[in-house]
Structures are given as C-alpha cells and as structure tokens.
Design an enzyme around this catalytic site. Structure first.
Site, PDB file in Angstrom:
ATOM      1  CG  ASP A  11      50.622  76.839  75.268  1.00  0.00           C
ATOM      2  OD1 ASP A  11      50.279  77.814  75.960  1.00  0.00           O
ATOM      3  OD2 ASP A  11      50.693  76.884  74.016  1.00  0.00           O
ATOM      4  CG  ASP A  13      45.366  79.773  72.544  1.00  0.00           C
ATOM      5  OD1 ASP A  13      44.209  79.492  72.180  1.00  0.00           O
ATOM      6  OD2 ASP A  13      45.620  80.609  73.427  1.00  0.00           O
TER       7      ASP A  13
END
Length: 224
Positions: A11, A13
């Site tokens: 992922d 952020d």
C-alpha cells in the site's frame, strides 16, 4: 519470523509514505468547505478510494460527481512528504520486477507522492483508475499479482488500514500490517502486525523467479 514469497505488494499512504496527517487535513478542509462534519470522512478515508469514502460517509451525495470535480481541478502541487521509516532502504534492496504498489489514490497523486518522498517509481502501480472496485475488494491486489506474474497466494502484502487488510486477505495473500495509522487492535485480521517497515528485512534476493526471503519482527504485542 521468516517468510518466503514471489513478490511483495505495498500500500502507499501510511506504508511507504508518511502522509496520514496530510490526507486527514485534505478531507477535513473539503468537508468543512461544503458545510459537512469531517468526522465521518476521517473515519472511512484511510485505505479507501475517495468515491467509496464519500459513499460511506455521506450517502446522500453524488460520490461520482464529487470525485469528478476533484479531477477537474488544476493539478495541485503535493505537499512535501517524507518516506516512511524503513521504506527507502527496503525498496532499494528489492530486485526489479518483484514488487508493486496498490493504492486507493489516483495515479498522478501516487507518483507525485513517491517522487516527493524520494522513493523510486514501482515496476507495477495499480491505482484508483485501474479498478472497478476499490479496497476492501481484492481487485487491486489480484491485478498487481497478475501484472507481476505471481500467484496471489505467493505474495506478501504490506498494509496499514483495515480495508486494505481485508482486500489482501480476500486475494489470498499473506498480509503484514503496520501500526502506523491505526492501533494494533484494529489490524488484528492481518497475519502479523509490525511497527513499521524497519521491521521488514530482505535476507535473500536471488533476482530470478525463486522466492524472496524476509525476516519480520519484532511483532507488535496486542493488549490482552
């Protein structure tokens, strides 16, 4: 704990880029400008595309129309962001073609944040525009694994939010959560919870189709 995998999927952020405060400020400012309570948007925004966040937080709004307005605005300069602890070192150690980023944000924003944090462009990037359904749907992680030529069950996913953990588990991947944006208790559906990418160490990098080996730990201890 040692784990072997064909590919590692990140992922963006909260995992590779320290952007939590910036994202929350964006949602808070947007909601306030529209005369809305920011709290529901902040509750749902982490790990989800903007369209799903709006659908959940304000179902009376036309989410597609709101997101279209985001896209119509002139491309803003991203705020200066920093790489998450351990991100730069881990990415530098990975062989080409064995890692990907799966983000709920738009592609241009993802690339700007990676560049702004001094991180390399991934060999595979699956962004909000590349899927019909965002996290917690497994679509993004399934697509990233396919583009890397890896079976989802042979992938290690690094996540920081419950929707992403659900997506990765539904894809059949091994999921390691980082307690960078949520308390460890909210990440209990992951196979393992760590503090940051500083706890992820590549110990074997053959550079071909053979498995990569990672040493993971120490694990975050869940409260009793």
């Amino acid at each position: 704990m040692r784990i072997h995998c064909t590919a590692i999927l990140f992922d963006l952020d909260g995992v590779l880029v320290d952007s939590t405060a910036y994202i929350e400020r964006q949602w808070r400012d947007w909601a306030t400008a529209k005369g809305l309570d920011p709290a529901p948007f902040l509750r749902f925004c982490h790990g989800r595309r903007a369209v799903e966040t709006i659908c959940l937080a304000a179902p009376d709004l036309d989410a597609e129309a709101e997101v279209a307005q985001f896209r119509e605005r002139a491309a803003e300069e991203e705020a200066p962001l920093t790489a998450a602890a351990g991100a730069r070192e881990l990415l530098a150690a990975l062989p080409d073609g064995r890692w990907a980023v799966v983000t709920s944000g738009p592609r241009r924003v993802a690339l700007a944040r990676l560049a702004g944090a001094g991180l390399p462009r991934p060999p595979v990037l699956v962004s909000a525009e590349d899927v019909r359904q965002g996290k917690p749907s497994p679509e993004g992680y399934l697509r990233a694994a396919e583009l890397l030529g890896a079976a989802p069950s042979d992938c290690l996913v690094l996540e920081d939010a419950p929707p992403g953990i659900e997506a990765a588990r539904a894809a059949g991947a091994t999921v390691v959560a980082l307690s960078t944006t949520h308390p460890a208790t909210a990440l209990a559906d992951a196979h393992l919870v760590l503090g940051s990418l500083e706890d992820v160490h590549l110990v074997s990098s053959p550079g071909d189709s053979r498995p990569l080996a990672f040493e993971l730990g120490p694990a975050v201890v869940m409260p009793a």
